[in-house]
Design a protein around this motif. Structure first.
Motif, PDB file in Angstrom:
ATOM      1  N   VAL B  40       0.708  -1.206   0.115  1.00 35.13           N
ATOM      2  CA  VAL B  40       0.014  -0.080   0.033  1.00 35.13           C
ATOM      3  C   VAL B  40       0.920   1.261  -0.051  1.00 35.13           C
ATOM      4  O   VAL B  40       0.798   2.204  -0.642  1.00 35.13           O
ATOM      5  N   ARG B  43       2.464   1.792  -3.309  1.00 34.06           N
ATOM      6  CA  ARG B  43       1.782   2.348  -4.429  1.00 34.06           C
ATOM      7  C   ARG B  43       1.512   3.829  -4.200  1.00 34.06           C
ATOM      8  O   ARG B  43       1.458   4.349  -5.208  1.00 34.06           O
ATOM      9  N   MET B  44       1.595   4.247  -2.977  1.00 36.49           N
ATOM     10  CA  MET B  44       1.165   5.772  -2.590  1.00 36.49           C
ATOM     11  C   MET B  44       2.577   6.358  -2.989  1.00 36.49           C
ATOM     12  O   MET B  44       2.329   7.659  -3.423  1.00 36.49           O
ATOM     13  N   LEU B  46       4.452   5.743  -5.629  1.00 36.64           N
ATOM     14  CA  LEU B  46       4.624   5.951  -6.793  1.00 36.64           C
ATOM     15  C   LEU B  46       3.566   6.987  -7.246  1.00 36.64           C
ATOM     16  O   LEU B  46       3.846   7.676  -8.278  1.00 36.64           O
ATOM     17  N   ALA B  47       2.479   7.205  -6.492  1.00 34.28           N
ATOM     18  CA  ALA B  47       1.549   8.154  -7.035  1.00 34.28           C
ATOM     19  C   ALA B  47       2.217   9.513  -6.750  1.00 34.28           C
ATOM     20  O   ALA B  47       2.074  10.383  -7.389  1.00 34.28           O
ATOM     21  N   ILE B  50       4.824  10.424  -9.566  1.00 33.70           N
ATOM     22  CA  ILE B  50       3.851  10.921 -10.708  1.00 33.70           C
ATOM     23  C   ILE B  50       3.593  12.238 -10.386  1.00 33.70           C
ATOM     24  O   ILE B  50       3.515  13.261 -11.533  1.00 33.70           O
ATOM     25  N   MET B  51       2.929  12.586  -9.289  1.00 33.94           N
ATOM     26  CA  MET B  51       2.415  13.966  -8.959  1.00 33.94           C
ATOM     27  C   MET B  51       3.774  14.939  -9.007  1.00 33.94           C
ATOM     28  O   MET B  51       3.440  16.004  -9.583  1.00 33.94           O
ATOM     29  N   VAL B 113      -1.986  11.743 -11.859  1.00 28.71           N
ATOM     30  CA  VAL B 113      -2.600  10.782 -10.836  1.00 28.71           C
ATOM     31  C   VAL B 113      -4.031  11.627 -10.813  1.00 28.71           C
ATOM     32  O   VAL B 113      -3.978  12.818 -10.445  1.00 28.71           O
ATOM     33  N   LEU B 146      -1.163  12.026   1.773  1.00 27.98           N
ATOM     34  CA  LEU B 146      -2.151  11.655   0.634  1.00 27.98           C
ATOM     35  C   LEU B 146      -2.979  10.562   1.136  1.00 27.98           C
ATOM     36  O   LEU B 146      -4.087  10.519   0.656  1.00 27.98           O
ATOM     37  N   PHE B 147      -2.698   9.669   2.123  1.00 29.18           N
ATOM     38  CA  PHE B 147      -3.626   8.901   2.704  1.00 29.18           C
ATOM     39  C   PHE B 147      -4.706   9.768   3.514  1.00 29.18           C
ATOM     40  O   PHE B 147      -5.802   9.270   3.446  1.00 29.18           O
ATOM     41  N   GLY B 150      -6.864  10.889   0.632  1.00 28.38           N
ATOM     42  CA  GLY B 150      -7.465   9.920   0.242  1.00 28.38           C
ATOM     43  C   GLY B 150      -8.916   9.715   1.103  1.00 28.38           C
ATOM     44  O   GLY B 150      -9.964   9.113   0.810  1.00 28.38           O
TER      45      GLY B 150
END
Lengths: 222, 288
Positions: B40, B43-44, B46-47, B50-51, B113, B146-147, B150
């Protein structure tokens, strides 16, 4: 209510500009490709509603073509999918349809013709935020989203076929999450869609097609 | 099993476990998606990467959008920041630059994203990356924030909508700004209650905003509204961090945002038939 992941909110990671018109379009075509066993030769996309009106500015055309070649929504090659398709010898056409309005606003029909002449048409809807569903295979109304691993079975509507399917899957230890049967009409072609949380064994098609009433089996893995 | 259906339950969980919103949201993902924490987290990460890419690339090399309506705005703004003439100050100016940059990348078919949508994808990275630069937060802290964002977006998706076609721009840029405000509060050391108050403030201040993209494209005025979303988020975070409470809870605001959205006329919900899209200037790009 289905599970909303934090990555449905912070995500999808995608090539822009629109989650519904670009990422969703790519996802529909990607599913269609997975449903098509064989070498794709020609593809025709018929676009409806908002897809038909704004597909160029949203790159819907490039995303569809990218998806049909198996590109994921965040694959930058989507930008160049026209040239890549030409390199792969895939011919393609886009037809905006402004006359049929009795469809979901972001709908596409994907007609795939393989090198061996086999033709399959899939209708998909982009329902928002990159989420999609397949609502028609050839002439039969279906409903699946590709969120689970799925096996799609094209069969003759005959007694015992469903029992054969569940027996095979049970023998292979597959836990069925959802199973639905759709048919054209009594005794005609029917589609069974089985969805599972786990990855499905690769020999499912081989086992299932032992039954003469089963015409084709497609495995769609995530 | 960690799960919550609304902001009230989220606050209870935070209070009971003495954990921030980000931690509850991470645990929820592990429990419900049945994946390990490391996965988890990766994956964040990576986000976030990209951001960062999408927020910075257009400062060096601007590209024209697919529809031709935008391109180069982030670089212009960045020039003013570099020459110390930005009137907004560094946190807000950077936030605006990054938000507009992400929209440029998005509109030119670059990788972004969605947060929560592509059309509103600049606001969360815009504000958070600006705060990281100013206050030197670690990537670890950024990922956690970011969580938090989210969690706010999940509640909006679950209990209201994040689709412009359903609820107007308040549901897209509004929710994105609420996410950014809540995450900013956690980053700056605020409480879960303050995060939710900030999210609530944003929805109050952006209530009723229509979705009226010129030519039906995710370009204009979307890019401007992402910049404004950052300003709204920053304002709300500051108000919350000062300990100022909102009388209307985030749950109530989500509910009312949804109902207001349903009452926005069809022409003003992403159909490009009204608002900015229908002005004489905007209508040069109308579809016949």
């Amino acid at each position: 209510m289905s599970f909303i992941s934090v990555f449905d909110v912070i995500g999808p990671n995608m090539v822009g500009p629109s989650s519904s018109h670009t990422a969703g379009a790519c996802a529909i075509a990607c599913l269609a490709r997975k449903m098509n066993n064989g070498t794709l030769k020609d593809v025709t996309f018929t676009l409806y509603g908002s897809f038909a009106k704004t597909y160029r500015g949203h790159g819907t055309d490039r995303a569809l073509l990218g998806g049909i070649m198996g590109f994921a929504t965040d694959d930058i090659r989507i930008r160049d999918s026209f040239a890549i398709a030409e390199d792969q010898g895939i011919t393609f056409t886009f037809i905006p349809n402004d006359t049929d309005t009795d469809v979901h606003p972001n709908t596409v029909d994907i007609r795939m013709e393989n090198a061996d002449g086999r033709v399959m048409t899939v209708r998909g809807e982009s329902t928002g935020g990159g989420k999609v569903r397949i609502v028609r295979i050839n002439q039969v109304q279906v409903d699946f989203t590709g969120e689970f691993n799925a096996v799609i079975i094209i069969q003759q509507d005959r007694p015992g076929v469903a029992a054969h399917i569940t027996k095979c899957l049970s023998d292979l230890g597959v836990n069925i999450a959802f199973m639905r049967i759709f048919r054209e009409s009594k005794g005609e072609t029917a589609y069974t869609i089985v969805e599972s949380d786990e990855r499905l064994p690769d020999d499912i098609p081989l086992r299932l097609t032992v039954n003469p009433h089963i015409h084709d089996v497609m495995l769609i893995q995530n | 099993m960690t799960d919550f259906k609304n902001a009230e339950e989220l606050l209870e969980l935070c209070g009971h476990r003495q954990q921030p919103i980000s931690e509850i949201m991470k645990q929820r993902e592990c429990d419900l998606a049945e994946v390990p924490m490391t996965q988890v987290h990766e994956r964040m990460a990576l986000a976030l990467e990209i951001m960062r890419q999408s927020a910075s690339a257009p400062l060096r090399s601007p590209v024209r959008s697919m529809g031709g309506l935008i391109g180069g705005q982030a670089r212009l703004l960045h020039g003013r920041l570099e020459s110390n003439s930005a009137v907004c100050g560094s946190v807000l100016t950077r936030g605006i630059i990054y938000a507009m940059a992400v929209l440029e990348v998005n509109a030119s078919m670059g990788v972004i994203v969605a947060a929560p949508t592509a059309g509103s994808s600049g606001i969360v990275p815009g504000l958070l990356l600006s705060l990281q630069e100013t206050y030197a937060f670690s990537d670890e802290q950024m990922i956690n924030s970011l969580f938090n964002a989210g969690a706010i977006g999940y509640l909006a998706m679950r209990n209201a909508t994040v689709a412009g076609a359903v609820g107007g721009c308040q549901a897209e840029a509004g929710v994105a700004a609420a996410m950014a405000a809540s995450a900013a509060v956690e980053l700056m050391g605020g409480t879960p209650q303050q995060s939710l108050d900030a999210a609530s403030t944003v929805l109050i201040n952006m209530l009723g905003l229509v979705c009226d993209p010129v030519g039906g494209l995710v370009e204009y005025p979307c890019q401007n509204r992402n910049a404004a979303g950052v300003a709204n988020a920053l304002t709300a975070a500051e108000i919350a961090l000062a300990g100022i409470r909102q009388m209307i809870s985030f749950d109530e605001m989500l509910d009312t945002m949804y109902h207001v959205g349903k009452r926005i006329p069809y022409e003003l919900r992403e159909t490009a038939l009204g608002g900015c899209a229908a002005t004489p200037s905007g209508c040069k790009f109308c579809h016949t």
